[in-house]
Scaffold this active site. Structure first.
Site, short mmCIF file in Angstrom:
data_model
loop_
_atom_site.label_atom_id
_atom_site.label_comp_id
_atom_site.label_asym_id
_atom_site.label_seq_id
_atom_site.Cartn_x
_atom_site.Cartn_y
_atom_site.Cartn_z
N CYS A 252 0.82 -1.20 0.00
CA CYS A 252 0.00 0.00 0.00
C CYS A 252 0.86 1.26 0.00
CB CYS A 252 -0.91 0.02 1.22
SG CYS A 252 -1.81 -1.51 1.51
N ARG B 252 3.87 -0.32 -6.41
CA ARG B 252 3.78 -1.15 -5.22
C ARG B 252 2.69 -2.21 -5.36
NH1 ARG B 252 4.93 1.09 0.08
NH2 ARG B 252 6.67 2.52 -0.06
N TRP C 177 -3.72 -2.42 -1.01
CA TRP C 177 -3.60 -3.82 -1.42
C TRP C 177 -4.30 -4.64 -0.35
CZ3 TRP C 177 -0.62 -8.33 0.04
CH2 TRP C 177 -0.52 -9.29 -0.97
N ASN D 233 -0.92 1.64 6.19
CA ASN D 233 -0.18 0.51 5.61
C ASN D 233 0.12 -0.48 6.72
OD1 ASN D 233 -0.14 1.91 3.24
ND2 ASN D 233 2.07 2.29 3.23
N GLY D 234 0.07 -1.76 6.41
CA GLY D 234 0.42 -2.76 7.41
C GLY D 234 -0.79 -3.57 7.84
N GLU E 227 13.90 -18.66 -11.10
CA GLU E 227 13.61 -17.24 -11.32
C GLU E 227 12.86 -17.03 -12.63
OE1 GLU E 227 13.65 -12.99 -11.38
OE2 GLU E 227 13.37 -14.57 -9.89
N LYS F 173 9.14 -15.37 -12.99
CA LYS F 173 8.82 -14.24 -13.86
C LYS F 173 7.62 -14.55 -14.74
CE LYS F 173 11.43 -11.18 -12.45
NZ LYS F 173 11.07 -11.78 -11.17
N GLU G 83 4.46 -14.58 -12.67
CA GLU G 83 4.08 -13.27 -12.15
C GLU G 83 3.34 -12.42 -13.17
OE1 GLU G 83 7.23 -11.70 -8.88
OE2 GLU G 83 8.03 -11.99 -10.87
N HIS H 202 13.07 -37.78 -11.50
CA HIS H 202 12.55 -38.16 -10.19
C HIS H 202 11.12 -37.66 -9.97
CE1 HIS H 202 16.38 -39.77 -8.92
NE2 HIS H 202 16.97 -38.70 -9.42
N LYS I 215 4.67 -4.67 -4.81
CA LYS I 215 6.11 -4.50 -4.97
C LYS I 215 6.85 -4.74 -3.66
CE LYS I 215 9.79 -3.44 -7.30
NZ LYS I 215 10.30 -4.40 -8.30
#
Length: 612
Positions: free
Chosen positions: A2, A27, A79, A103-104, A484, A488, A491, A507, A607
């Site tokens: 946020c 963010r 968010w 925020n939080g 990674e 990506k 995301e 396996h 973010k």
């Protein structure tokens, strides 16, 4: 996650508040709102609140139809944590007397909400934040001043928060507070500001002060009065942020993510220039007040993309310096009660320096006697300020939610740290150090060479875009790169993807292989090439469609029969992870563009994750 901005100004603030929110879109958010303070012709003060779900364009439309006048105000991008992303759950939250943004997370909000409900308070939202608005409002309605109200409420709250609070009867006055979530004060000419970070305030002021843990602040046009957690007046250093609005423009690029991918040669060069002396061909770390040679074990803690940078670093630390390394995702670290030996170095990697899980793990390690090193892109962040050894990256603001240039700059710093640790441990000769430095100096040019294949990657993206599942394979340091690359793709394109160590295919994961599952193989020529190609052939034998990412030598040897190949420059294995980050970033980017997704602000993501 946020974003907060507050202005006590000389002129109308609504448009500037929205501009501040736009600078924090990176963010991630799912609703937004503003609240301004104004008065009518009879001198009666009132709060004006406008909110909208979805993107900021929706809030702009609301304001065009029903403007929020006033020279003081607060604004927020949310968010969702408690409650769905609806207009009623959007910030600011307000009563008749108080409006605030947060925020939080307030961990004890349910208990507080039940108590408030029992006292007759009525709630309009499902959020934890509205509880704080009612608690402060209760105090004000009982005759307390705003400062006394806030002093009474802050000790009741458990969790993590940054707050900006407006009071109906005080239209030239805001109060801010922080515990676990960052908040900065900005100083202007006859104006004062609050923001989640310096970027939010960049066009308004370069003069900022960072609040410490537990601080709260009274903001007026004349300036700010800061108090610590015990309500004692304190001074916090006013610094120059060095962040400009120009740093967050897209320029000629279609997306921020595209711009940031192409900035990598420059920012990696900038970062390396802080850690190597090219003339002497030596590594130069910042001054530290502990003996790095005495480090017996390294514990790496990070989240997401930063965790994969840490996985690469584990190979480097153990290969070059012969120091054992443990690595954990931050969200799991404290809860397994890890064994932390005396003489250990705890290394934390974060783009923002505010990631809640990682920050909590840092403090746990500090309490357990570990020396703290931090690789971070924001040198004024909470993690940076609590480190024994601060190792800043110099990536500049990263706006795209999916990390790109921050990742490669982290790798550059970690490579330099590994080389220096190996040197002080006596595992590296000075000539070997010079060789490593020569290869690091080659990295920016190699990144440029990798970027030259952008059009080729764009042309093949349509081969991957229809897939529902994609696998990535790699060995050694390319295994974290495989994960990674998969992250990506997940995301920003919303395609399910997984990264595996090549040798693990047989396996279990090989059962997933069929003609509809593309397999991306990262295989630079070198000591692990033949093994990786052997695993790749197992995939092809079962109908798998392979995209091989390798250098010219590797493609000449194993590229025949692949669905596609992506040629990378031939580089030393040390810098291969930096270079091979580029094609997996570009592949994800172009696939997302082909699918038409929101590249810079993918759904459900933020973010900087400032709640656990």
């Amino acid at each position: 996650m946020c974003g907060i901005i507050g202005i006590v100004g000389k002129e109308q603030v609504a448009d500037r508040l929205v501009d501040g929110l736009k600078r924090m879109e990176y963010r991630g958010y799912d609703s937004a709102g503003v609240c301004t303070l104004d008065h009518d012709s009879d001198g009666n003060n009132y709060l004006i609140r406008r909110r909208a779900e979805g993107k900021l364009g929706n809030l702009v439309k609301v304001l065009e139809q029903d403007f929020a006048s006033g020279k003081t105000g607060i604004a927020h991008t949310r968010w969702a944590t408690h409650g769905a992303p609806t207009t009623s759950n959007a910030h600011p939250h307000a009563t008749g007397e108080v409006a605030l943004v947060h925020n939080g997370i307030i961990e004890n909000f349910k208990q507080l909400r039940d108590e408030l409900t029992a006292r007759g308070r009525r709630f309009e939202s499902e959020t934890d934040t509205e509880v704080v608005a009612h608690l402060v409002s209760e105090q004000v309605e009982a005759g307390q001043s705003p400062t006394e109200a806030v002093k009474a409420v802050l000790p009741i709250l458990r969790g993590a928060f940054a707050l900006a609070i407006a009071f109906r009867e005080f239209p030239d006055f805001l109060i801010g507070a922080r515990l676990g979530s960052p908040l900065v004060v900005g100083y202007g000419e006859g104006e004062t500001y609050l923001g989640s970070d310096a970027l939010a305030l960049a066009p308004l002021t370069q003069k900022i002060a960072y609040l410490d843990e537990g601080d709260w602040v009274i903001v007026t046009r004349e300036g700010a009065q800061i108090f610590d957690k015990d309500n004692n007046p304190v001074e916090r250093e006013i610094t120059t942020s060095g962040v400009s609005a120009a740093q967050i423009e897209k320029g000629n690029y279609r997306h921020y993510m595209q711009k940031e991918i192409f900035e990598q040669p420059t920012v990696v060069a900038q970062t390396l220039s802080s850690y190597i002396r090219p003339l002497e061909q030596t590594v130069a770390l910042p001054q530290m007040d502990f003996d790095l040679a005495g480090v017996k074990r390294i514990t790496i803690v990070a989240c997401g993309t930063s965790f994969y940078a840490g996985m690469v670093a584990k190979y480097w630390f153990e290969t070059f310096a012969r120091v054992p390394v443990d690595i954990d995702v931050a969200s799991e670290f404290r809860y397994r009660d890890p064994v932390l030996e005396d003489g250990g170095l705890a290394l934390f990697i974060s783009q923002s320096g505010e990631t809640a899980d990682t920050l909590a793990a840092l403090r746990h390690c500090k309490e357990n006697g570990q020396t703290i090193a931090v690789v971070v892109n924001v040198p004024t962040s909470s993690m940076a300020r609590e480190a024994d050894l601060l190792l800043p990256t110099h990536a500049g603001p990263e706006i795209g939610v999916a990390s790109t240039k921050a990742f490669t700059c982290q790798l550059a710093v970690l490579a330099a740290l590994a080389a220096h640790l190996a040197l002080v441990k006596g595992k590296l000769t000075e000539e070997e150090e010079r060789e490593i430095v020569r290869h690091l100096i080659e990295a920016p040019a190699a990144l440029n060479a990798a970027l030259a294949h952008d059009e080729d990657i764009a042309a093949m993206a349509h081969l991957i875009a229809p897939a529902r599942d994609v696998l990535y394979l790699g060995r050694g340091p390319d295994y974290p790169l495989a994960m990674e690359g998969a992250l990506k793709l997940k995301e920003i394109s919303y395609i399910h993807a997984e990264g595996y160590a090549s040798g693990e295919m047989k396996h279990g994961p090989i059962a997933l292989i069929d003609e509809a599952v593309p397999v991306i193989v990262l295989a630079p020529s070198g000591p692990l090439f033949e093994k990786t190609v052997s695993n790749m052939q197992e995939v092809r034998a079962r109908g798998g469609k392979v995209v091989l990412i390798s250098d010219a030598e590797g493609i000449a040897e194993a590229g025949e029969g692949c669905l596609a190949t992506i040629e990378m420059p031939s580089v030393h294995p040390l810098i291969a992870p930096l270079v091979y980050a580029v094609p997996v970033q570009l592949l994800a980017y172009h696939v997302a563009c082909a699918k038409g997704t929101d590249v810079d602000q993918p759904r459900n993501l933020a973010k900087s994750v400032t709640v656990e």
